[in-house]
Design a protein around this motif. Structure first.
Motif, PDB file in Angstrom:
ATOM      1  N   LEU A 146      28.831  44.247  42.843  1.00 19.52           N
ATOM      2  CA  LEU A 146      29.371  45.539  42.825  1.00 19.52           C
ATOM      3  C   LEU A 146      29.847  45.861  41.595  1.00 19.52           C
ATOM      4  N   ARG A 147      30.299  46.948  41.306  1.00 24.10           N
ATOM      5  CA  ARG A 147      30.674  47.549  40.015  1.00 24.10           C
ATOM      6  C   ARG A 147      32.213  47.398  39.736  1.00 24.10           C
ATOM      7  N   GLU A 148      32.779  47.479  38.610  1.00 27.55           N
ATOM      8  CA  GLU A 148      34.011  47.127  38.396  1.00 27.55           C
ATOM      9  C   GLU A 148      35.048  48.265  38.869  1.00 27.55           C
ATOM     10  N   SER A 149      34.427  49.465  39.105  1.00 29.54           N
ATOM     11  CA  SER A 149      35.334  50.317  39.680  1.00 29.54           C
ATOM     12  C   SER A 149      35.614  50.147  41.308  1.00 29.54           C
ATOM     13  N   ASP A 150      34.678  49.116  41.870  1.00 26.44           N
ATOM     14  CA  ASP A 150      35.001  48.877  43.175  1.00 26.44           C
ATOM     15  C   ASP A 150      36.009  47.702  43.493  1.00 26.44           C
ATOM     16  N   THR A 151      36.308  47.615  44.648  1.00 25.62           N
ATOM     17  CA  THR A 151      37.579  46.633  44.669  1.00 25.62           C
ATOM     18  C   THR A 151      36.815  45.676  45.777  1.00 25.62           C
ATOM     19  N   VAL A 152      37.228  44.329  45.395  1.00 25.67           N
ATOM     20  CA  VAL A 152      36.896  43.253  46.573  1.00 25.67           C
ATOM     21  C   VAL A 152      37.999  42.410  46.778  1.00 25.67           C
ATOM     22  N   LEU A 154      51.816  39.993  36.156  1.00 25.34           N
ATOM     23  CA  LEU A 154      52.614  39.406  37.246  1.00 25.34           C
ATOM     24  C   LEU A 154      51.801  40.310  38.526  1.00 25.34           C
ATOM     25  N   GLU A 155      51.773  41.462  38.440  1.00 25.36           N
ATOM     26  CA  GLU A 155      51.395  42.279  39.297  1.00 25.36           C
ATOM     27  C   GLU A 155      49.617  41.644  39.765  1.00 25.36           C
ATOM     28  N   LYS A 156      48.962  41.424  38.820  1.00 23.80           N
ATOM     29  CA  LYS A 156      47.620  40.753  38.892  1.00 23.80           C
ATOM     30  C   LYS A 156      47.725  39.589  39.802  1.00 23.80           C
ATOM     31  N   LEU A 157      48.620  38.777  39.313  1.00 21.52           N
ATOM     32  CA  LEU A 157      48.724  37.338  40.005  1.00 21.52           C
ATOM     33  C   LEU A 157      49.297  37.430  41.365  1.00 21.52           C
ATOM     34  N   VAL A 158      50.387  38.504  41.520  1.00 22.61           N
ATOM     35  CA  VAL A 158      50.635  38.869  42.993  1.00 22.61           C
ATOM     36  C   VAL A 158      49.581  39.154  43.660  1.00 22.61           C
ATOM     37  N   GLU A 159      48.653  40.076  43.445  1.00 24.69           N
ATOM     38  CA  GLU A 159      47.722  40.425  44.202  1.00 24.69           C
ATOM     39  C   GLU A 159      46.257  39.619  44.213  1.00 24.69           C
ATOM     40  N   ALA A 160      46.232  38.609  43.529  1.00 25.55           N
ATOM     41  CA  ALA A 160      45.013  37.836  43.380  1.00 25.55           C
ATOM     42  C   ALA A 160      44.833  36.550  44.480  1.00 25.55           C
ATOM     43  N   ASP A 161      43.723  36.334  45.265  1.00 23.49           N
ATOM     44  CA  ASP A 161      43.699  35.638  46.077  1.00 23.49           C
ATOM     45  C   ASP A 161      43.622  34.234  45.529  1.00 23.49           C
ATOM     46  N   GLU A 162      44.371  33.259  46.148  1.00 22.35           N
ATOM     47  CA  GLU A 162      44.719  32.131  45.807  1.00 22.35           C
ATOM     48  C   GLU A 162      43.596  30.784  45.568  1.00 22.35           C
ATOM     49  N   LEU A 163      42.299  31.397  46.232  1.00 20.34           N
ATOM     50  CA  LEU A 163      41.038  30.202  46.295  1.00 20.34           C
ATOM     51  C   LEU A 163      39.831  31.086  45.666  1.00 20.34           C
ATOM     52  N   THR A 164      39.696  32.214  46.026  1.00 16.54           N
ATOM     53  CA  THR A 164      38.395  32.879  45.386  1.00 16.54           C
ATOM     54  C   THR A 164      38.732  33.838  44.356  1.00 16.54           C
ATOM     55  N   PRO A 165      37.804  34.230  43.418  1.00 16.89           N
ATOM     56  CA  PRO A 165      37.968  35.142  42.423  1.00 16.89           C
ATOM     57  C   PRO A 165      38.164  36.556  42.531  1.00 16.89           C
ATOM     58  N   VAL A 166      38.783  37.039  43.701  1.00 16.85           N
ATOM     59  CA  VAL A 166      38.940  38.258  43.932  1.00 16.85           C
ATOM     60  C   VAL A 166      40.434  38.619  44.232  1.00 16.85           C
ATOM     61  N   ALA A 167      40.697  39.789  44.831  1.00 14.38           N
ATOM     62  CA  ALA A 167      41.939  40.319  45.164  1.00 14.38           C
ATOM     63  C   ALA A 167      42.319  39.594  46.518  1.00 14.38           C
ATOM     64  N   ASN A 168      43.576  39.612  46.729  1.00 14.46           N
ATOM     65  CA  ASN A 168      43.920  39.166  48.128  1.00 14.46           C
ATOM     66  C   ASN A 168      44.282  40.486  48.993  1.00 14.46           C
ATOM     67  N   ARG A 169      44.707  40.406  50.145  1.00 12.72           N
ATOM     68  CA  ARG A 169      45.066  41.552  50.928  1.00 12.72           C
ATOM     69  C   ARG A 169      45.981  42.607  50.485  1.00 12.72           C
ATOM     70  N   ARG A 170      47.135  42.163  49.587  1.00 12.99           N
ATOM     71  CA  ARG A 170      48.107  43.011  49.195  1.00 12.99           C
ATOM     72  C   ARG A 170      47.204  43.798  47.951  1.00 12.99           C
ATOM     73  N   GLY A 171      46.559  43.359  47.380  1.00 12.35           N
ATOM     74  CA  GLY A 171      45.599  44.235  46.307  1.00 12.35           C
ATOM     75  C   GLY A 171      44.748  45.060  46.994  1.00 12.35           C
ATOM     76  N   LEU A 172      44.111  44.829  48.119  1.00 10.79           N
ATOM     77  CA  LEU A 172      43.333  45.643  48.757  1.00 10.79           C
ATOM     78  C   LEU A 172      44.071  46.702  49.266  1.00 10.79           C
ATOM     79  N   ILE A 173      45.136  46.516  49.935  1.00  9.00           N
ATOM     80  CA  ILE A 173      45.763  47.565  50.653  1.00  9.00           C
ATOM     81  C   ILE A 173      46.317  48.710  49.686  1.00  9.00           C
ATOM     82  N   ARG A 174      46.707  48.079  48.300  1.00  7.57           N
ATOM     83  CA  ARG A 174      47.050  48.994  47.282  1.00  7.57           C
ATOM     84  C   ARG A 174      46.024  49.716  46.752  1.00  7.57           C
ATOM     85  N   ASP A 175      44.945  49.332  46.604  1.00 11.55           N
ATOM     86  CA  ASP A 175      43.736  50.034  46.166  1.00 11.55           C
ATOM     87  C   ASP A 175      43.093  50.951  47.089  1.00 11.55           C
TER      88      ASP A 175
END
Length: 243
Positions: free
Chosen positions: A158-164, A85-106
């Motif tokens: 980018l690497r898996e250790s990076d955040t997009v 559920l956390e992954k879904l909440v932090e995933a962008d609805e259109l693109t295959p990357v995180a959303n703003r919430r996911g970025l802020i957390r990381d």
């Protein structure tokens, strides 16, 4: 005091002695099971403890172990579900990357690592060039395809250790970990070139999309808001110089 009372007290005392003896054997058994998986080790220890208990306590002990194991399985399932559920909440609805919430957390987590452990990291702020013109000329479907193209390209480079992440609209951000300023600058230039190198194709139409990017190297004591502001300013300077 009656003999019955005395007998009951003696029986209870005997049961307590046997229970303590059974439990006292647990540490010794545990030492012989080092390296064995947790579930198997717990089962082996439980069998030894149960065998040492008097018969009238054994059934209750086994039932308690069964309840504990069931609770452990239920907790494991709940934790996995929470992670999903956390992954879904932090995933962008259109693109295959995180959303703003996911970025802020990381970003908050990365800043903490920078401050406590001296980890080197940087933030790249990205803005899509002339996305409105793409929408006006080719339609919003093409604009969405351009955003997906950017997200996929960033992930590939980018690497898996990076955040997009996509912050919203036509803005993206990237957190680079374990890089110095020179390495971060080289990576930023690489992803800017990679996005422009591959055209976007939608319903027979082909067009090139470009991005502007700004870099900020993280320092101890900085805040999430401050880092985003600095990187945004660097991106705006890059966009202005391209005009």
């Amino acid at each position: 005091m009656t003999r019955i009372d005395e007998g009951g007290r003696a029986a209870r005392a005997y049961g307590r002695v046997q229970t303590r003896a059974a439990l006292a054997s647990v540490p010794a058994v545990a030492e012989t099971l080092v390296g064995v998986p947790d579930a198997e080790r717990a089962s082996a220890i439980a069998e030894v403890a149960a065998a040492a208990l008097p018969e009238h306590l054994r059934d209750a002990f086994v039932a308690l172990l069964a309840e504990t194991e069931e609770l452990r399985r239920t907790l494991a399932v709940a934790r996995r579900r929470i992670e999903e559920l956390e992954k879904l909440v932090e995933a962008d609805e259109l693109t295959p990357v995180a959303n703003r919430r996911g970025l802020i957390r990381d970003l908050a987590r990365t800043l903490a690592e920078v401050g406590r452990h001296g980890v080197r990291a940087a933030l790249i702020f990205i803005d899509v060039d002339k996305l409105k013109m793409v929408n006006d000329r080719y339609g919003h479907l093409a604009g969405d395809a351009a955003l997906v193209h950017i997200g996929e390209t960033l992930q590939a480079k980018l690497r898996e250790s990076d955040t997009v992440a996509r912050l919203g609209g036509d803005e993206f951000a990237v957190i680079l970990r374990h890089v110095d300023a020179q390495q971060a600058q080289a990576k930023m230039e690489q992803i800017v070139a990679a996005v422009a190198a591959t055209p976007v194709n939608v319903r027979g139409e082909s067009f090139t999309i470009t991005i502007s990017a700004g870099l900020h190297v993280l320092s101890p004591g900085e805040t999430v808001e401050g880092v985003l502001r600095f990187a945004d300013g660097a991106m705006y300077a890059h966009k202005t110089n391209k005009r």
